[in-house]
Design an enzyme around this catalytic site. Structure first.
Site, PDB file in Angstrom:
ATOM      1  N   HIS A 104      43.495  30.983  32.571  1.00 14.24           N
ATOM      2  CA  HIS A 104      42.433  31.971  32.368  1.00 14.24           C
ATOM      3  C   HIS A 104      41.640  32.150  33.655  1.00 14.24           C
ATOM      4  CE1 HIS A 104      39.193  34.249  30.523  1.00 14.24           C
ATOM      5  NE2 HIS A 104      39.952  34.361  29.447  1.00 14.24           N
ATOM      6  N   HIS A 105      41.232  33.408  33.904  1.00 16.19           N
ATOM      7  CA  HIS A 105      40.490  33.716  35.118  1.00 16.19           C
ATOM      8  C   HIS A 105      39.128  33.029  35.154  1.00 16.19           C
ATOM      9  CE1 HIS A 105      40.094  35.716  38.845  1.00 16.19           C
ATOM     10  NE2 HIS A 105      40.649  36.860  38.526  1.00 16.19           N
ATOM     11  N   ALA A 106      38.625  32.599  34.008  1.00 12.05           N
ATOM     12  CA  ALA A 106      37.373  31.846  33.989  1.00 12.05           C
ATOM     13  C   ALA A 106      37.528  30.498  34.677  1.00 12.05           C
ATOM     14  CB  ALA A 106      36.898  31.645  32.550  1.00 12.05           C
TER      15      ALA A 106
ATOM     16  N   ASN B 222      35.157  30.952  40.466  1.00 14.94           N
ATOM     17  CA  ASN B 222      35.513  32.234  41.061  1.00 14.94           C
ATOM     18  C   ASN B 222      34.581  32.563  42.216  1.00 14.94           C
ATOM     19  OD1 ASN B 222      37.698  33.929  39.466  1.00 14.94           O
ATOM     20  ND2 ASN B 222      36.599  32.662  37.988  1.00 14.94           N
TER      21      ASN B 222
END
Length: 479
Positions: free
Chosen positions: A138-140, A312
């Site tokens: 997941h991009h989280a 991120n």
């Protein structure tokens, strides 16, 4: 516990069944190099051993109904590798087409938020005997640089399994009670955020005005919402399609050196030429240049008190693509010119602005707005923010082994969004440039035609280089 930054959490809030916020790395390996031979159980066991030294893959989400701030990461005390590593058979005859269809199905699925937000699928049944590993995260949890770091942990310079770092094995995200999550969240939300806002607004107020001014003057990044509409810029469905290509990196370097440009300029020129040919053949080529969004890591940017720590650490640079010229040499020139303008503009903007404003992402409200935006297909009601995401990743120029298998190709991919349905990722590994495209088949049914255009662009540029060198030889001989 570790609180998610606003940008990390935003990828959770923005996710819907048709807008999956995961990144993927599709790795093709030769199983004959695995010490002791390949078995799925052995590969899963080794992956479990490696994960014990990768703390980011052992943590999961935790939240409380009374928490007004972003969720937190805690250690998954009941971590079970069997819940994360799976295998599936590629349909016969096991060509790259069937492989891409299977990968597309996996990439289009939302990850289970009750466990650490990643999984690994082992695809068996390729006609050439290779295995395909599909790592979804997941991009989280990760940005592009973090994915590269995880791949670097899983990849070695030889087939032998590496020794794990004892400090990484012992590292833990810890636990958290509901009251801990709520109290710390209230402190952040009601005390720290208002102070951060007072500092942030004066610093960033001039940015949009300067951006619009430079965009109108033609010497900066194109402004958002001015990109022309293409078939890729429409609402998504839950389906995904992928297409791949490989080409020798030395060929691109030959072009780079001949025209005295950067390698990234060659990649952008090829992307512009491939998009131009694809859209022109279908009578859908806009008169204005297409706009690409290039992810930019800000990990080297100095941290400040306007943002919180997070995974991120990324910004985005908008650049025009050379889709208006039919001449491949002119496209090289334009690609470099457009990229230099955008870099100069982007470097004048605080790299942490996006992350700083993301701290104020309104959680459940943002999720509700995203669902309404999706259900009402509102992405088709306004001009596109940009046309395509284009990422260029520099991998190691040496042989790689993932879980003991010699890597023959690797394609990292980020998500696509409603109204922004094309992701182009290129990565150089072991002397080859790997090109991966991700889109939605309900927007574009023939993605292979677009990816094959990269080889066509390369052939055209190589032909120009060869003709120029032959002309130079003739001139020398004539003298």
């Amino acid at each position: 516990m570790e609180r998610l930054s606003g940008l990390d959490a935003s990828f959770l809030y923005l996710e819907t069944p048709s807008q999956v916020m995961s990144v993927a790395a599709i790795v093709v390996i030769d199983p004959s190099t695995i010490p002791g031979g390949y078995t799925f159980e052995g590969l899963r066991r080794e992956m479990g051993r490696r994960v014990s030294g990768l703390p980011v893959l052992r943590r999961k989400l935790a939240d409380s109904m009374t928490n007004v701030d972003h969720p937190v990461w805690v250690e998954d005390e009941g971590f079970d590798i069997e819940r994360h590593v799976h295998r599936i058979a590629i349909p016969e005859p096991g060509t790259i087409d069937e492989m891409a269809q299977t990968c597309g199905h996996l990439v289009g699925q939302v990850l289970d938020r009750k466990k650490p937000l990643w999984d690994l699928w082992v695809l068996e049944g390729m006609a050439d005997g290779n295995l395909v590993l599909v790592l979804r995260i997941h991009h989280a949890c990760v940005d592009g640089a973090t994915v590269a770091e995880i791949l670097d942990e899983l990849a070695t310079a030889s087939p032998e399994a590496p020794t794990l770092d004892a400090m990484r094995v012992a590292e833990t995200a810890g636990g958290a009670s509901r009251s801990d999550i709520a109290v710390a969240g209230a402190f952040n939300y009601f005390l720290q955020r208002p102070i951060a806002a007072l500092k942030l607004i004066p610093k960033t107020l001039p940015v949009p005005f300067d951006w619009i001014k430079r965009a109108r003057g033609g010497d900066g990044m194109p402004a958002p919402f001015v990109a022309p509409r293409t078939p890729f810029n429409a609402p998504l469905t839950t389906r995904r399609s992928l297409a791949f290509a490989n080409m020798p990196l030395d060929d691109l370097k030959r072009i780079k050196n001949h025209f005295d440009v950067k390698l990234n300029d060659v990649v952008l020129a090829m992307a512009g030429g491939a998009l131009r040919a694809y859209l022109e053949e279908r009578g859908e080529l806009p008169d204005a240049p297409l706009v690409g969004m290039i992810p930019v890591s800000v990990r080297s940017a100095e941290e400040n008190d306007l943002i919180e720590a997070g995974t991120n650490k990324v910004s985005g640079m908008f650049t025009r693509l050379a889709t208006t010229s039919a001449d491949p040499v002119e496209r090289i020139r334009l690609a470099g010119e457009y990229a230099n303008q955008s870099k100069d503009h982007h470097q004048g903007i605080d790299a942490n602005i996006l992350r700083a404003y993301a701290e104020f992402a309104p959680g459940q409200a943002l999720g509700s707005l995203m669902r309404m935006y999706t259900d009402r297909q509102m992405s088709g009601m306004h001009p596109p923010v940009f046309n395509a995401i284009i990422s260029n990743v520099a991998g190691p120029n040496r042989p790689m082994y993932v879980l003991g298998g010699r890597v023959t190709a690797v394609y990292p991919m980020g998500p696509i969004f409603h109204g922004l349905g094309l992701n182009i990722t290129v990565i150089s590994v072991d002397g080859m440039l790997n090109v991966g495209l991700l889109s939605c088949p309900d927007l574009v049914s023939d993605l292979w035609d677009l990816v094959n255009g990269f080889q066509t662009q390369l052939d055209e540029l190589l032909a120009v280089v060869a003709a120029d060198l032959e002309k130079q030889d003739d001139e020398v001989t004539g003298e």
